[in-house]
Design an enzyme around this catalytic site. Structure first.
Site, PDB file in Angstrom:
ATOM      1  N   GLU A  31       0.848  -1.079   0.043  1.00  0.00           N
ATOM      2  CA  GLU A  31       0.056   0.072  -0.043  1.00  0.00           C
ATOM      3  C   GLU A  31       0.717   1.251  -0.018  1.00  0.00           C
ATOM      4  OE1 GLU A  31      -2.734  -0.085  -0.750  1.00  0.00           O
ATOM      5  OE2 GLU A  31      -3.434  -2.273  -0.143  1.00  0.00           O
ATOM      6  N   GLY A  32       1.922   1.298  -0.777  1.00  0.00           N
ATOM      7  CA  GLY A  32       2.957   2.270  -0.814  1.00  0.00           C
ATOM      8  C   GLY A  32       3.772   2.388   0.247  1.00  0.00           C
TER       9      GLY A  32
END
Length: 566
Positions: A429-430
């Site tokens: 998620e980043g």
């Protein structure tokens, strides 16, 4: 020792940090009465401890298995997931108009925390579904909402996010999946996606995939990306043309099948456009922003589980006499100063992570209520919650292994599973490096710098502890310098600065809790001790990062790429 839900701690944080009473005073969240909140926390605790936690070991040792017919979950997972659906837990934070119960997002976060602390890999299934729901609520047509949201809200159907491709990695703009228009607002989808959590399983009748793809003649890069809804099973009951090619063999999270998915092998994979053509990035970030908070929440989950196991072991493990004891009688290792130091650090860091993530979740609720200031606050808190929350999950899980000593390195004790499960959270998620870059590259300048300045002012207005006030002052100075620094210097300083600012925010929220923790109950005593430890020992550590956060990038580029191999 069976898993024990952190109900008292969660309720305290909802009261003191989320300020749930303020949310409940509004028409939108009027159902969040004290009795309802208590019932939710206790009810999900019963499900987690009774049905989800006992499956955690099998989830790790047996894990999800690929077969030619699809992914098969370990024994017991289907029944435990059905209990989750039957209990109505999937719709806790979904608006009533879409089939949910309309409670605040912060309360839904508490539900996910409890499930994940009991069985983190399993809890990824409902966590990913939240992202699909959010995207449909904000970008779906009324018809799509009517057809898909009721089943997603209950959890009868699960959802996924399909972003990453083998050649693209974090470069979303390099994706190659193609969507070709068909008759009747349908699209033919063809391509391959990787790292799809719960991309296939046997616990639900359908899986709704949200897939990023390019349309014909779309612009290059992220400007040419659109979002499509691709069900595993079409609404008429026929299977769609997609298959799970394999599942990854991972370090941890074995109960969560991480799938490679192939769409359109026979040119018969049909999807629907969500939002406008080339509007995929905007729709994606609707999913990603809340997903990043839920990944930060995973840091809390793994920290809570690891702490409980370490406390249990430290109280039961008898070894050596305490230093200075006249009779030299061996005692439980919880009596030794260094073990107490580690346990208290685990407690303090877990509580700090929970306060930080819950506070960010509360901003989601305030944005929903139309609070303009909360939007900026949410923007600046999201990278802190995701990155620092997951960093702390890894730290606490590692300390838990240390407390177990050599037995922590032995799989049978279960201490190592927390660390293995936690290690992915700073990556997906980043990555946390991306979160730090986002903080210094975009969030410091948000609203012409007002978002950062207001956060500093709010923390300073409440802070009483001398070390905390000094850290807040240091964050302000570094933030001002980075706002005008060149790109290399900003990015070189981004991670230590993110940690400094995160610890300052945690210290602010911990100190607030310490003031509210009155009385002589065991909980109040532990809370005050955790707050004191955090302010006296962890906050000063973060001040030591000021040098790194103020340094030039020059030293990083003093070597050629070849010299790194020397």
């Amino acid at each position: 020792m069976p898993f024990t839900p952190a109900v008292t701690e969660q309720r305290f944080v909802l009261d003191q940090i989320v300020r749930i009473d303020e949310l409940a005073a509004t028409d939108r969240f009027a159902s969040a009465t004290p009795d309802v909140i208590d019932a939710v926390l206790e009810g999900i605790g019963d499900l987690a401890s009774g049905e989800w936690a006992p499956l955690a070991r099998a989830g790790d040792t047996v894990g999800a298995k690929w077969t030619p017919e699809g992914v098969v979950m370990p024994d017991g997972y289907g029944a435990a997931y059905k209990a989750y659906v039957d209990g109505g837990w999937g719709g806790i934070g979904v608006a009533e108009e879409f089939g949910g119960q309309g409670l605040p997002f912060a309360v839904a976060a508490a539900v996910l925390e409890t499930l994940g602390a009991a069985n983190m890999g399993f809890a990824l299934a409902p966590t990913l579904t939240v992202g699909a729901i959010e995207s449909l609520i904000h970008h779906g047509t009324p018809k799509q909402q009517a057809e898909y949201l009721p089943k997603l809200a209950t959890g009868e159907w699960t959802g996924t996010m399909n972003l990453t491709e083998p050649q693209a990695g974090s470069d979303v703009g390099a994706l190659r999946t193609i969507a070709t228009p068909l008759e009747g607002d349908k699209w033919s989808i063809r391509g391959t996606k990787i790292y799809i959590s719960f991309g296939d399983h046997d616990m639900a009748d359908n899986i709704i995939h949200l897939v990023l793809a390019r349309t014909p003649d779309a612009p290059e890069g992220t400007r040419g990306i659109s979002l499509f809804l691709v069900p595993k099973v079409r609404l008429d009951g026929t299977p769609n043309d997609l298959r799970v090619v394999s599942i990854e063999h991972k370090m941890g999270l074995h109960a969560s099948p991480t799938c490679v998915l192939s769409f359109g092998d026979h040119d018969d994979c049909v999807g629907e456009l969500i939002g406008p053509v080339n509007g995929g990035m905007r729709a994606m970030f609707t999913m990603m922003n809340n997903a990043r908070l839920n990944v930060g929440l995973q840091g809390v989950q793994v920290a809570e589980g690891a702490t409980q196991k370490a406390v249990e072991y430290a109280r039961e493990r008898i070894q050596s006499a305490r230093a200075g004891s006249p009779d030299r009688t061996p005692v439980a290792i919880v009596e030794h100063p260094d073990v107490r130091r580690m346990l208290l650090r685990m407690k303090a860091q877990t509580q700090a992570a929970r306060a930080l993530v819950y506070y960010a979740c509360a901003q989601v609720d305030r944005v929903a209520l139309g609070d303009a200031d909360a939007k900026d606050r949410l923007e600046i808190m999201t990278p802190l919650a995701k990155a620092h929350g997951t960093d702390l999950g890894n730290e606490v899980a590692s300390i838990g292994i240390q407390i177990h000593g050599g037995m922590g390195y032995i799989e049978e004790t279960g201490a190592a599973q927390f660390f293995r499960d936690a290690r992915i959270t700073p990556i997906y998620e980043g990555t946390n490096g991306i979160q730090a870059a986002d903080l210094v590259g975009r969030k410091l300048g948000l609203s012409n710098g007002a978002a950062f300045a207001t956060l500093i002012a709010d923390m300073r207005a409440e802070a009483e502890h001398e070390q905390l006030r000094a850290l807040i002052h240091a964050c302000e100075g570094v933030g001002r310098r980075l706002a005008t620094a060149d790109a290399d210097d900003r990015l070189a300083a981004s991670y230590p600065f993110l940690t400094m600012l995160s610890v300052a925010a945690c210290g602010w929220l911990m100190e607030r809790q310490g003031r509210a923790a009155t009385g002589d109950t065991a909980f109040a005593q532990m809370k005050r001790a955790s707050v004191a430890f955090y302010l006296d020992q962890i906050v000063p550590e973060a001040r030591g990062l000021e040098a790194a956060a103020s340094a030039s990038a020059a030293v990083l580029y003093a070597l050629s790429p070849e010299a790194f191999a020397a």
